[in-house]
Design a protein around this motif. Sequence first.
Motif, PDB file in Angstrom:
ATOM      1  N   ALA A  80       0.820  -1.210   0.000  1.00 41.70           N
ATOM      2  CA  ALA A  80       0.000   0.000   0.000  1.00 41.70           C
ATOM      3  C   ALA A  80       0.852   1.256   0.000  1.00 41.70           C
ATOM      4  N   ALA A  81       2.077   1.153   0.562  1.00 36.44           N
ATOM      5  CA  ALA A  81       2.992   2.293   0.565  1.00 36.44           C
ATOM      6  C   ALA A  81       3.784   2.392  -0.730  1.00 36.44           C
ATOM      7  N   THR A  82       3.630   1.392  -1.599  1.00 34.98           N
ATOM      8  CA  THR A  82       4.367   1.361  -2.864  1.00 34.98           C
ATOM      9  C   THR A  82       3.488   1.764  -4.038  1.00 34.98           C
ATOM     10  N   TYR A  83       2.249   1.302  -4.049  1.00 35.43           N
ATOM     11  CA  TYR A  83       1.369   1.517  -5.193  1.00 35.43           C
ATOM     12  C   TYR A  83       0.239   2.483  -4.859  1.00 35.43           C
ATOM     13  N   SER A  84      -0.121   3.251  -5.842  1.00 38.33           N
ATOM     14  CA  SER A  84      -1.285   4.114  -5.697  1.00 38.33           C
ATOM     15  C   SER A  84      -2.541   3.286  -5.925  1.00 38.33           C
ATOM     16  N   CYS A  85      -3.674   3.820  -5.540  1.00 40.23           N
ATOM     17  CA  CYS A  85      -4.931   3.082  -5.712  1.00 40.23           C
ATOM     18  C   CYS A  85      -5.270   2.889  -7.186  1.00 40.23           C
ATOM     19  N   GLU A  86      -4.818   3.807  -8.035  1.00 37.94           N
ATOM     20  CA  GLU A  86      -5.056   3.658  -9.467  1.00 37.94           C
ATOM     21  C   GLU A  86      -4.358   2.419 -10.017  1.00 37.94           C
ATOM     22  N   ASP A  87      -3.165   2.111  -9.472  1.00 40.81           N
ATOM     23  CA  ASP A  87      -2.426   0.945  -9.937  1.00 40.81           C
ATOM     24  C   ASP A  87      -3.164  -0.351  -9.624  1.00 40.81           C
ATOM     25  N   TYR A  88      -3.944  -0.351  -8.548  1.00 38.39           N
ATOM     26  CA  TYR A  88      -4.602  -1.580  -8.092  1.00 38.39           C
ATOM     27  C   TYR A  88      -6.030  -1.747  -8.595  1.00 38.39           C
ATOM     28  N   GLY A  89      -6.622  -0.696  -9.143  1.00 34.75           N
ATOM     29  CA  GLY A  89      -8.046  -0.727  -9.459  1.00 34.75           C
ATOM     30  C   GLY A  89      -8.496  -1.914 -10.262  1.00 34.75           C
ATOM     31  N   GLU A  90      -7.824  -2.155 -11.425  1.00 28.03           N
ATOM     32  CA  GLU A  90      -8.263  -3.226 -12.322  1.00 28.03           C
ATOM     33  C   GLU A  90      -8.055  -4.594 -11.713  1.00 28.03           C
ATOM     34  N   ASP A 263      -1.780   1.598  15.265  1.00 27.41           N
ATOM     35  CA  ASP A 263      -2.925   2.494  15.422  1.00 27.41           C
ATOM     36  C   ASP A 263      -2.815   3.723  14.534  1.00 27.41           C
ATOM     37  N   ALA A 264      -1.597   4.183  14.324  1.00 31.45           N
ATOM     38  CA  ALA A 264      -1.405   5.419  13.558  1.00 31.45           C
ATOM     39  C   ALA A 264      -1.521   5.223  12.059  1.00 31.45           C
ATOM     40  N   LEU A 265      -1.612   3.974  11.613  1.00 33.08           N
ATOM     41  CA  LEU A 265      -1.567   3.693  10.186  1.00 33.08           C
ATOM     42  C   LEU A 265      -2.964   3.398   9.642  1.00 33.08           C
ATOM     43  N   PRO A 266      -3.405   4.137   8.623  1.00 35.94           N
ATOM     44  CA  PRO A 266      -4.717   3.834   8.026  1.00 35.94           C
ATOM     45  C   PRO A 266      -4.733   2.419   7.446  1.00 35.94           C
ATOM     46  N   GLN A 267      -5.850   1.716   7.603  1.00 39.49           N
ATOM     47  CA  GLN A 267      -5.972   0.370   7.058  1.00 39.49           C
ATOM     48  C   GLN A 267      -6.517   0.462   5.631  1.00 39.49           C
ATOM     49  N   THR A 268      -5.582   0.408   4.694  1.00 34.48           N
ATOM     50  CA  THR A 268      -5.932   0.523   3.289  1.00 34.48           C
ATOM     51  C   THR A 268      -5.015  -0.363   2.473  1.00 34.48           C
ATOM     52  N   TYR A 269      -5.447  -0.763   1.297  1.00 31.33           N
ATOM     53  CA  TYR A 269      -4.630  -1.642   0.465  1.00 31.33           C
ATOM     54  C   TYR A 269      -3.801  -0.863  -0.555  1.00 31.33           C
ATOM     55  N   ASP A 274       0.010   8.705  -0.015  1.00 25.65           N
ATOM     56  CA  ASP A 274      -0.841   9.896  -0.040  1.00 25.65           C
ATOM     57  C   ASP A 274      -1.172  10.383   1.363  1.00 25.65           C
ATOM     58  N   PHE A 275      -1.025   9.488   2.356  1.00 21.28           N
ATOM     59  CA  PHE A 275      -1.222   9.878   3.759  1.00 21.28           C
ATOM     60  C   PHE A 275       0.088  10.297   4.412  1.00 21.28           C
ATOM     61  N   GLY A 276       1.170  10.322   3.659  1.00 17.45           N
ATOM     62  CA  GLY A 276       2.460  10.776   4.172  1.00 17.45           C
ATOM     63  C   GLY A 276       3.325   9.692   4.774  1.00 17.45           C
ATOM     64  N   PHE A 277       3.058   8.404   4.471  1.00 12.89           N
ATOM     65  CA  PHE A 277       3.831   7.299   5.052  1.00 12.89           C
ATOM     66  C   PHE A 277       4.757   6.703   4.001  1.00 12.89           C
ATOM     67  N   THR A 278       6.027   6.600   4.364  1.00 13.22           N
ATOM     68  CA  THR A 278       6.993   5.934   3.509  1.00 13.22           C
ATOM     69  C   THR A 278       7.123   4.481   3.927  1.00 13.22           C
ATOM     70  N   GLN A 279       7.795   3.672   3.100  1.00 16.33           N
ATOM     71  CA  GLN A 279       8.018   2.277   3.442  1.00 16.33           C
ATOM     72  C   GLN A 279       8.805   2.132   4.727  1.00 16.33           C
ATOM     73  N   THR A 280       9.810   2.980   4.923  1.00 12.82           N
ATOM     74  CA  THR A 280      10.627   2.916   6.140  1.00 12.82           C
ATOM     75  C   THR A 280       9.782   3.196   7.370  1.00 12.82           C
ATOM     76  N   GLU A 281       8.889   4.182   7.282  1.00 13.06           N
ATOM     77  CA  GLU A 281       8.028   4.522   8.421  1.00 13.06           C
ATOM     78  C   GLU A 281       7.032   3.398   8.712  1.00 13.06           C
ATOM     79  N   VAL A 282       6.504   2.779   7.649  1.00 13.08           N
ATOM     80  CA  VAL A 282       5.565   1.668   7.840  1.00 13.08           C
ATOM     81  C   VAL A 282       6.238   0.515   8.560  1.00 13.08           C
ATOM     82  N   GLN A 283       7.460   0.180   8.112  1.00 16.97           N
ATOM     83  CA  GLN A 283       8.182  -0.930   8.737  1.00 16.97           C
ATOM     84  C   GLN A 283       8.491  -0.637  10.193  1.00 16.97           C
TER      85      GLN A 283
END
Length: 709
Positions: A80-90, A263-269, A274-283
């Motif tokens: 989710a921190a790598t791809y935008s929602c447009e990339d996943y739509g189809e 808790d601080a991380l939105p649950q999205t695929y 777009d919420f300001g989270f990088t891969q390093t911050e997620v990990q």
Amino acid sequence: MFPLTFLAAWPIGCAREAPEDEASSQVAAGEEADRAERSGASPALVRADSCEDVASTLKARLIEAMEAQLESNLSGAMAAATYSCEDYGEEEEEEEEEEEEEGDAGATASEYSETNTQEVDVDEADFVKNDGGYLYVLADGRFRVLDAWPAAKAHALSSYPIKGTPRRMYVHADTAVIYSSLDELVGGGEYSECTYGYDCDFTGDGHKLQITVLDIADRARPRRIREVVFNGSYLNSRRVDKDVHTAVVFPELEVPGLSYWPDALPQTYCGLQDFGFTQTEVQALFEEVRHANLELIESTPVSQLLPSVSDTRYLGDQIHITQGPLSSCGEVYLAQTGDTRGFLSLVSFAIGEEAPVDASTIMSRPGAVYGTKDSLYVAVRHWRNPDDAWFAGLEEDVTDATTVHKFALASGGAAAEYAASGVVKGRLLNQFAMGEHHGALRIATTSGYVPDPNVYSTVSVLKEQGSRLVEIGRVDDIAPTEDIRSVRFNGDVGFVVTFKKTDPLFVLDLSDPGAPSIKGELKIPGFSTYMHLMDDDHLLTMGYDADDQGDFAWFQGIQLQVIDVSDLANPEVLDKEVIGTRGSTSEAATDHLAFTYFKARDLLAVPMTICQGGGGGQYGDLMTFSGLLVYRVTVDGGFTLLGGVPHEEPETPQAWSGKCNNWWTDSASKVKRSVFMEDWVFSIAPDLVNVASLDDLAHPAASIPLTGK
């Protein structure tokens, strides 16, 4: 849904890494076990050295499960921190599409039927018991005593309220031992009452178990003398004379408060950037969750993880209560398979004795239970996880297996001793897929699932060698493309029924445990779900007729058969009876306790709901009988229908009630049990007992309600 390449892309850390404190030493024993599992899991159980040993193993399992869940969630978050929602739509749209897919008190009948058990002199618990003079029934929350003889004068004598929902019991001499499920749940997960085992698992019902012991020396006035409550659920049991052995299953261990998403991380695929989270911050956020979970697990005292018991005795005006662990830490046997985080205890006590209950406790998931006079086996199904170690010695392509744990039973209320464990490929159907003879355990299993063309079955022979159950013989590749529907062992012979389109009955010669073989085979339409031993040379079977459709077959009406197996190489059907059409159902088809064969008088009683008008894949649309059917069955004469004891009015086209949509594994007959006393039969439904003479089955001489006080 996420690409599989992300599943292991961002590891959280070593599965056994822990903060630099006592946690490191507490999981050390678990590290050794894990290293062994990576080179091949073992079915063997290892006796714990101390409470620390138990705690380390339990907590290692908890940590492993916690980290696996976190790992999965992290993979999704990193994607989710790598791809935008447009990339996943189809892709998401495509995945969603795929997912859519009293007077004569004490009188006794001269002959009477008893509980239909698998082994002679090994009683099995049921909600109906009979001693030829009294009938004992659990119904509507009460233990009920019916003065049953003479049958024409049968009537309710007494009842006693039982806490929770009473489900099954033993009656021995002047004592009743009653199992009930209390309202309190003991863990999460899915639980089911499973008897047949084809599409259910043996889990227990998920409710706290209570054992109530009643003194019934005065049948008119039952008296409570003991209550035993466990923080686990009933799995199964056996009674050998006055000794009662009960398998109690405890839920997989859970620690309250564990978190699996920051808790601080939105649950999205998608679109976390777009919420300001990088891969390093997620990990980093997931790593914080992991460390917080580790602290919670390590701070949980072992006393909260072990099986416990509360034993209350009622002695006149005095009440004595004892509470504590069911087994001490040094009496617990630990599993070496990574899919186990719960306990199973075999609890023993002697009827009439005042000693506390005794137990042998192992770390194990629940399973099917088979018992003899001297041994009790628990067989546990396992499914292969590519990320976990698998059992050493099994073929590389084996994806399901069954571990078997053997207990040596003791008398006088002493605890059974854990004896040995083994593993075989495939999954067993139910308790009848096991049979012990001259110290060897025969077990029938199926590998794969129909309609996979690679499905086949196996009969393995295991022998105890030290602490291991070692395979000494095997018949493999039985009935390719088909799965097992019933099994029965009898001395040196075994019978296995498989099915896809027809019912191949395989006759196995097991006289040489090291070289078992298929001796004969019989193909007939339909399949048997239960095989009863009429005598050493004849089987009395129950199951379903079938309509062959080429690549598969539709199940049809209930089918009874008498099969001659005197010539092992040439089994032969002597007589067959088909009852109703598709949608007809009988409790006895999936629960042997409902099958009553009264050999003394050549009588058979089976609960039955008969439906007519069905065929092919179409269910019958008219219920024409609901009650108990009674047959006279002999080898020479086959089946002779004597009549039926009705419990419900048949349907008419103007009074349709929809009682015919019954799937073959989900028995739904109104009548659940039956008992013979001489030439009388007792037909037992949850709300009513009808008592009828064999001369006039359609008109019961007595009807006894099973509701109210």
